[in-house]
Design an enzyme around this catalytic site. Structure first.
Site, PDB file in Angstrom:
ATOM      1  N   CYS A 271       0.834  -1.210   0.000  1.00 27.05           N
ATOM      2  CA  CYS A 271       0.000   0.000   0.000  1.00 27.05           C
ATOM      3  C   CYS A 271       0.862   1.251   0.000  1.00 27.05           C
ATOM      4  O   CYS A 271       0.484   2.284  -0.552  1.00 27.05           O
ATOM      5  CB  CYS A 271      -0.976   0.002   1.174  1.00 27.05           C
ATOM      6  SG  CYS A 271      -0.178  -0.056   2.757  1.00 27.05           S
ATOM      7  N   THR A 272       2.041   1.164   0.601  1.00 30.81           N
ATOM      8  CA  THR A 272       2.970   2.303   0.564  1.00 30.81           C
ATOM      9  C   THR A 272       3.436   2.526  -0.872  1.00 30.81           C
ATOM     10  O   THR A 272       3.468   3.653  -1.363  1.00 30.81           O
ATOM     11  CB  THR A 272       4.194   2.046   1.453  1.00 30.81           C
ATOM     12  OG1 THR A 272       3.759   1.730   2.765  1.00 30.81           O
ATOM     13  CG2 THR A 272       5.109   3.249   1.487  1.00 30.81           C
TER      14      THR A 272
END
Lengths: 564, 348
Positions: free
Chosen positions: B126-127
């Site tokens: 997700c980063t």
């Protein structure tokens, strides 16, 4: 999207490609210093050395190899030895057909093939000869390396180089024993690359812009998404204020920090997925490392005590900037902000915003230190240069005299808590004085320290009998007895004429005679590799050199460092 | 005495170094093999007295380690020391290094010390996809998400070649664009290469030191001139020069080296069901699950098949790994096909 890209804009130069792996360790600026350096390799004359020893023997070759490969600028080999059968038998760096040819020439030929960027030259004389006829010969070198050198010559060389302020690295390989001694009068290190650097977050005493930023965030009113994407530094700060309200001061010890962690955990919101908010987890983990960053390190106080007084145009830039740093500290009661923050779970915009606050303050602080450095410099001729910002790829240039650059100030501010200065001692002083090996409390007879004693005793033996103990097969037994006498003489000299503080076991004395100053290639290689790296540290002034003695025991695969 | 040096390298480098060595030392014959270590089987490795490694991955080390452990011979549960081939292993990373001497079956092996290898750095997806903050995140984005989507070098899903400057340059330029979107600074060509190729910094000096340490150990093992290292040494010359040598203990639960094979004797005319019954009924083992070799599980239908006829490749000398729900580890059996139908009781 573009179709196949054209020739890459950023195609690396051949050198950058070649040295890529090491550039990641000491940077382009370090590499530039390495490529500008000139190292001299010397030993004892062929007449005085046993076969295989001498500066272009195996040990010297191994030191040079680990300097040539990373691209040292120039090497000079000082050796009057010719290749003998012994060299052909144990030295990989001389070619088979070179019997009788100058050994230093063979070594250079072999090494320079490994890296055409390096320049090398041979001076076919002995160190003894040079010391008596050209005492200034060594003045221009970056570092001088003494390989398996006789004590008498070594002490003369040590005094000569100490006066000339040229660093000396002494290396020895003796059977299974290796020895390195660094002699440097002063070395200032900006980039010491500490293993574990604590983050510089200023939570206990935020500078005004930081406080303003923290105060601008209202955690409670944030949406769930924003709440879980707030950088943990904000979270710790918010809860820290609550804690201080309740307790009067920040959490002090392990117990309080644990309770503080629970307080933060209570503030966590439940995510719809049921998982904990990562940024809060990070905050709790970070408590131990983020709440002690405001004290001025004692190492820096010690450095301030060494500041030359008065500051003059001749004062090197390191001390000028340090003086500026001292004034900054007196005025602001804090170190300059480093501007480096660890990664934190956050949305990109919040993270960048937070990061920029630290970076902007770091830039302001660095400018202030530069101004203070300028003010501390009394003389008009002490110039400071505000060079246009140099990109890292261009490399730092160490100024001479009073030239101070913005980039150097920035670098020193960034590393202010890890600046190091080494003030070494001379080999001559060590060898001519009493050696303190632990004051009698330390049980040294089983420690590798005995090999230091035995190496020194072997030198005493050699100066008396003109050969190494155990070198001649037919007199090993007699040599054991003689060596023991040398050991005891040394130990009682060091003990102030009274009984020696410890005894060297007979086993070790026998072992020393078994070695007979033999050169074992893998031992020489180990010592050579270590020494080469120490030389690189001295030249690049990065990382922290050995201060000042290493004993390596290949038989037990152990080593020991001493400051003598 | 025969030694084997394993290390990855391009052909020219391997041939080059062999050439230098072979012209200078007549008594030493060097045979280069340009291939993967896995290209040879156990019997090929058995010819050597000592093996020295300078490998570039944990996977490779584990492989050679398990080969040497599999060559160990046991008589009545006791290790036959003449089947032990010492493994000398060195590794470096920047200014750190380590060297060790492994005597398979006797000292800690590579597998026993797996936790000493530092874990690889990874970034959460997700980063990478939504909230990049560091230049590394931008580079990973291009590597993992953009490259497969854009397939910039055409053809059939061209994989990233870390050594192709065109590939790296494309990734670098796209990473800059990604970084610009989020106001992230610090993407450089060097960083891009480092992330894509998992580059570990290296210097000649550390390599020389560790290689020398391994060579010294090899000399000691071969000639007994001094006692070899017992058994692991770490080295770090970033701050002064630091070494520490200690005995890393053999893990009693090590999946590779702590399984002393037991003897299991069956007749070729016995069925697989007989074999399983023996293990179940044996008071020593009381096994309760299916036995398998090569991870092929036995289907019920084949249980009646005679051992010698079954297509599981069961023959005399084959090793069976018997997994039992009652224990986290497998029990290893050497199958002995002979006439008497006994489970021999091993010596403890």
């Amino acid at each position: 999207m573009d179709s196949k890209p054209a020739t890459p804009l950023s195609e690396q130069s051949d050198k950058t490609k070649k040295y890529d792996r090491q550039l990641r360790l000491w940077g382009d600026h370090g590499q530039a210093l390495l490529e500008a350096a000139h190292v001299c390799l010397c030993g004892s004359s062929a007449a005085m050395s046993s076969q295989g020893l001498g500066s272009s023997g195996v040990l010297g070759a191994e030191v040079l190899r680990s300097l040539v490969l990373p691209g040292i600028g120039k090497v000079t080999v000082l050796d009057d030895a010719l290749v003998t059968q012994c060299d052909l038998d144990n030295n990989l760096f001389v070619s088979k057909d070179s019997l009788g040819k100058p050994r230093g020439e063979q070594l250079l030929q072999c090494l320079l093939e490994m890296n055409p960027d390096v320049r090398g030259s041979l001076v076919e004389q002995s160190t003894e000869g040079i010391l008596s006829t050209q005492p200034n010969f060594f003045d221009g070198f970056s570092v001088v390396v003494a390989v398996n050198m006789h004590e008498k010559t070594l002490l003369e060389l040590s005094e000569c180089l100490w006066r000339a302020k040229v660093p000396l690295v002494v290396v020895r390989s003796y059977g299974f024993i290796g020895y390195i001694r660094i002699q440097v009068e002063e070395l200032t290190i900006v980039e010491s690359h500490p293993e574990n650097e604590l983050p510089d977050l200023r939570l206990l005493d935020p500078f005004p812009a930081l406080k303003k930023y923290f105060d601008s965030v209202d955690l409670e009113s944030l949406s769930d998404k924003d709440h879980s994407h707030t950088p943990y530094v904000v979270i710790i700060y918010k809860f820290l204020q609550k804690w201080i309200e309740e307790h009067g001061r920040p959490p002090q010890n392990y117990k309080e920090k644990k309770m503080f962690g629970l307080m933060i955990r209570d503030g966590m919101r439940q995510k719809s997925s049921g998982e904990p908010e990562e940024n809060f987890e990070e905050a709790i983990k970070a408590i131990n490392t983020c709440l002690g960053d405001c004290r001025i390190p004692s190492s820096l106080e010690e450095l301030f005590a060494l500041l030359p007084s008065p500051i003059t145009p001749a004062t090197p830039p390191f001390w000028l900037v340090l003086a500026g740093l001292q004034t900054f500290l007196e005025e602001n009661k804090r170190l300059p902000v480093t501007g480096v923050v660890p990664d934190m779970t956050a949305d990109s915009a919040s993270y960048i915003e937070m990061q920029n606050i630290y970076r902007e303050q770091a830039a302001l602080d660095s400018e202030a230190v530069l101004r203070h450095a300028q003010d501390r410099c009394q003389q008009l001729s002490c110039r400071t240069s505000s060079l246009a910002e140099t990109r890292p790829a261009n490399g730092e240039v160490k100024g001479s005299g009073g030239l101070v650059s913005e980039s150097q100030v920035r670098l020193m501010c960034r590393h202010a808590s890890h600046l190091r200065v080494i003030h070494g001692t001379s080999v001559a002083a060590e060898y001519c004085g009493k050696v303190n090996l632990g004051g009698g409390e330390v049980e040294v007879s089983d420690s590798d320290v005995v090999w230091y004693v035995l190496l020194r005793a072997a030198d005493v033996f050699h100066s008396e009998f003109r050969c190494w103990p155990g070198y001649h097969d037919h007199q090993v037994e007699a040599d054991i007895v003689r060596l023991k006498v040398c050991v005891n003489r040394l130990l009682s000299e060091w003990g102030g004429g009274s009984a020696p503080v410890f005894t060297v076991k007979d086993d070790h004395i026998h072992e020393m005679c078994r070695y007979g100053a033999a050169q074992i290639h893998s031992v020489a290689s180990y010592v050579g590799g270590c020494a080469a790296h120490e030389i690189i540290k001295l030249i690049t002034a990065q990382y922290v050199p050995l201060n000042n003695t290493l004993i390596y025991n290949a038989a037990t695969a152990t080593s020991l460092t001493l400051t003598l | 005495m025969g030694g084997l040096l394993c290390y990855p390298g391009i052909l020219r480098r391997l041939e080059g170094s062999t050439c230098i060595l072979s012209t200078e030392v007549d008594s030493c014959k060097i045979t280069p093999h340009y291939c993967k270590i896995q290209d040879f089987d156990e019997s090929w490795y058995q010819q050597f007295h000592i093996i020295v490694c300078g490998l570039d991955s944990v996977v490779a080390r584990r492989w050679i380690n398990s080969v040497l452990v599999s060559l160990l011979q046991y008589t009545d549960g006791e290790l036959d020391q003449s089947s032990v081939i010492p493994l000398i292993d060195g590794g470096t990373e920047g200014f750190k290094g380590s060297a060790r001497v492994v005597l398979p079956g006797m000292t800690a092996c590579i597998e026993c010390t797996l936790d000493l290898f530092p874990p690889q750095i990874t970034f959460p997806m997700c980063t990478i996809a939504h909230t990049p903050r560091l230049p590394e995140h931008c580079i990973e984005y291009v590597k993992v998400l953009l490259w497969p989507k854009d397939n910039p070098f055409g053809g059939d899903e061209c994989a990233i070649d870390g050594d192709d400057p065109q590939h790296i340059s494309w990734i670098y330029e796209q990473s800059l664009k990604r970084a610009a979107e989020f106001n992230i600074t610090g993407v450089t060509y060097r960083l891009t290469q480092g992330v894509i190729k998992h580059i570990i910094p290296a210097v000649a000096s550390t390599n020389a030191v560790i290689a020398a340490a391994c060579a010294t150990e090899c000399l000691k093992v071969a000639t007994q001139v001094a006692h070899h290292m017992n058994n692991y040494c770490v080295f770090n010359d970033a701050d002064g020069i630091y070494t520490y040598t200690y005995e890393h203990e053999k893990k009693s639960t090590c999946l590779v080296c702590s399984q002393v094979p037991q003897e299991l004797s069956m007749a070729p005319t016995d069925s697989l069901q007989n074999l399983i019954d023996k293990l179940k009924d044996s008071p020593q083992y009381q096994v309760s699950v299916t036995a398998y070799t090569d991870n092929i599980s036995v289907k019920k239908i084949e249980l009646k098949a005679k051992i010698k006829k079954s297509n599981l490749g069961l023959s005399d000398g084959v090793q069976l790994a018997v997994a039992d729900v009652t224990s986290p580890n497998s029990i290893i059996f050497n199958l002995r096909l002979s006439l008497p139908m006994d489970v021999s009781s091993p010596l403890s």
